[in-house]
Design an enzyme around this catalytic site. Structure first.
Site, mmCIF file in Angstrom:
data_model
loop_
_atom_site.group_PDB
_atom_site.id
_atom_site.type_symbol
_atom_site.label_atom_id
_atom_site.label_comp_id
_atom_site.label_asym_id
_atom_site.label_seq_id
_atom_site.Cartn_x
_atom_site.Cartn_y
_atom_site.Cartn_z
ATOM 1 N N LYS A 204 99.247 -64.106 64.856
ATOM 2 C CA LYS A 204 98.503 -65.905 64.068
ATOM 3 C C LYS A 204 99.395 -66.784 64.389
ATOM 4 O O LYS A 204 100.503 -66.840 63.890
ATOM 5 C CB LYS A 204 97.812 -65.467 62.962
ATOM 6 N N ASN B 269 101.091 -62.775 59.973
ATOM 7 C CA ASN B 269 99.117 -62.393 60.022
ATOM 8 C C ASN B 269 98.495 -61.653 60.967
ATOM 9 O O ASN B 269 98.968 -62.713 61.820
ATOM 10 C CB ASN B 269 98.458 -63.765 59.777
ATOM 11 N N GLU C 22 90.307 -60.693 59.739
ATOM 12 C CA GLU C 22 91.418 -61.169 59.533
ATOM 13 C C GLU C 22 91.710 -59.802 58.315
ATOM 14 O O GLU C 22 91.048 -59.934 57.034
ATOM 15 C CB GLU C 22 91.696 -61.902 60.070
ATOM 16 N N ASN D 270 89.238 -65.512 57.710
ATOM 17 C CA ASN D 270 88.066 -65.406 56.541
ATOM 18 C C ASN D 270 88.167 -66.667 55.919
ATOM 19 O O ASN D 270 88.939 -67.038 55.974
ATOM 20 C CB ASN D 270 89.290 -64.577 55.630
ATOM 21 N N CYS E 45 91.315 -66.164 63.280
ATOM 22 C CA CYS E 45 90.753 -67.423 62.448
ATOM 23 C C CYS E 45 91.254 -68.140 62.879
ATOM 24 O O CYS E 45 90.886 -68.834 63.394
ATOM 25 C CB CYS E 45 91.310 -66.830 60.794
ATOM 26 N N GLU F 190 98.986 -69.803 52.769
ATOM 27 C CA GLU F 190 98.830 -68.728 54.353
ATOM 28 C C GLU F 190 100.799 -69.219 54.734
ATOM 29 O O GLU F 190 101.009 -68.534 55.276
ATOM 30 C CB GLU F 190 97.995 -68.982 55.178
HETATM 31 N N1 CDT Z 1 92.501 -67.673 57.590
HETATM 32 C C1 CDT Z 1 92.071 -68.882 57.792
HETATM 33 O O1 CDT Z 1 92.476 -69.093 59.032
HETATM 34 N N2 CDT Z 1 91.570 -69.691 57.157
HETATM 35 C C2 CDT Z 1 91.196 -71.120 57.477
HETATM 36 C C3 CDT Z 1 90.167 -71.454 56.630
HETATM 37 C C4 CDT Z 1 90.332 -73.501 56.580
HETATM 38 S S1 CDT Z 1 89.522 -74.235 55.757
HETATM 39 C C5 CDT Z 1 88.603 -74.707 56.678
HETATM 40 C C6 CDT Z 1 90.198 -70.752 58.879
HETATM 41 O O2 CDT Z 1 90.803 -71.892 59.571
HETATM 42 O O3 CDT Z 1 88.859 -70.467 58.461
#
Ligand code: CDT
Length: 304
Positions: free
Chosen positions: A127, A110, A47, A197, A172, A146
């Protein structure tokens, strides 16, 4: 008869704030060459693969924020990746921050693209599930903005014919929602690529830190098993600008078994020869047509 697709999940180590896109693309091209050398027909990147994960920072100035986005794909800096893919004859998936002008206004998504072995974009995804918050949280060691910087995707979950099968993408946080995978499965996806990420700690819920890796794997493995498809998770890993991110880039078979996994937190290729036909076999076992009958499940009325 097996339908082989040799896949590389290209984990990225951290990208620093001042690393240029051209430098990052050089890293990605090196991984692409190595994947080709190892016989891969496809390589998947994380991502927001072209820069550091900027939603971890509070950015007030609009021009400064825009600078983290791509206004075209391919653009001048990412073009070498497309050229190299076409030269080698390898397909790829790339996550990036997209700045589009739609309906007469600036829109930020995203996003990811699916690129064929001749370097043409054949699929686009934006996304759907945006984690985090809108406001600044000054007490947190890092932000998760985000919801401030991106709009929810408006392309739905689609699948595309290619690479000897049917391919889907999600990004993600989408992996934490069963609907993402089930819709992709119902649309025929046999393999789904998901870049991420994911900080390995949750500042507001330190009591859950020890579960971050487990929850990641739980999502990737259960999605594969419950839907009879390959799931490929690709991390941006390691300590990036002070944020410690999960690695665990992995390829999961339709049985739910992890068949290949990263062992570092740096740039690392995770390679596996996937038989896309295993997806058909597992779905035959489940027999969705006969056994998955939403009309018998009772009316859905959410109870609060
Ligand atoms: N980039 C992304 O979507 N990160 C989120 C962080 C959430 S914190 C639990 C994820 O779902 O991994």
């Amino acid at each position: 008869m097996p339908r082989w697709l040799t896949v590389a999940a290209a984990q990225s180590g951290p990208i620093s704030r001042d690393e240029t896109r051209a430098d990052v693309v050089e890293r990605l091209v090196a991984q692409m060459r190595e994947a080709h050398k190892q016989g891969c027909q496809f390589i998947a990147f994380p991502e927001v693969a072209l820069t550091a994960f900027f939603p971890h920072w509070w950015i007030e100035d609009e021009a400064e924020l825009d600078a983290w986005f791509e206004t075209e794909m391919p653009g001048p800096d990412s073009q070498p990746l497309f050229d190299e893919a076409a030269r080698l004859g390898i397909g790829f998936q790339l996550g990036y921050a997209e700045l589009a002008v739609e309906d007469g206004r600036k829109r930020r998504f995203n996003s990811s693209v699916l690129v064929s072995a001749d370097g043409a974009i054949i699929g686009r995804f934006r996304k759907m599930h945006l984690p985090g918050h809108i406001e600044r949280r000054p007490d947190n060691p890092f932000q998760n903005l985000e919801q401030r910087y991106f709009e929810r995707g408006n392309l739905g979950f689609q699948t595309w014919a290619g690479f000897g099968g049917r391919v889907g993408m999600c990004i993600c946080n989408d992996r934490r929602w069963p609907e993402s995978w089930r819709v992709l499965a119902l649309k025929g996806a046999e393999i789904v690529f998901c870049g991420y990420n994911t900080p390995d700690n949750i500042p507001e819920h330190p009591e859950m830190d020890h579960l971050v890796a487990f929850h990641h794997q739980l999502c990737m493995q259960s999605a594969a098993y419950l839907n009879g498809m390959w799931t490929v998770g690709v991390a941006k890993a390691g300590i990036e600008e002070g944020v410690s991110q999960l690695g665990l880039t992995s390829i999961v078979a339709p049985s739910g078994q992890i068949v290949a996994q990263a062992s570092t937190l740096g740039d690392e290729l995770v390679v596996y020869r996937c038989d896309l036909d295993l997806s058909t076999e597992h779905r035959r076992l489940f027999n969705f047509e006969r056994n998955r009958r939403p009309e018998f499940y009772g009316q859905i009325s959410e109870q609060k």
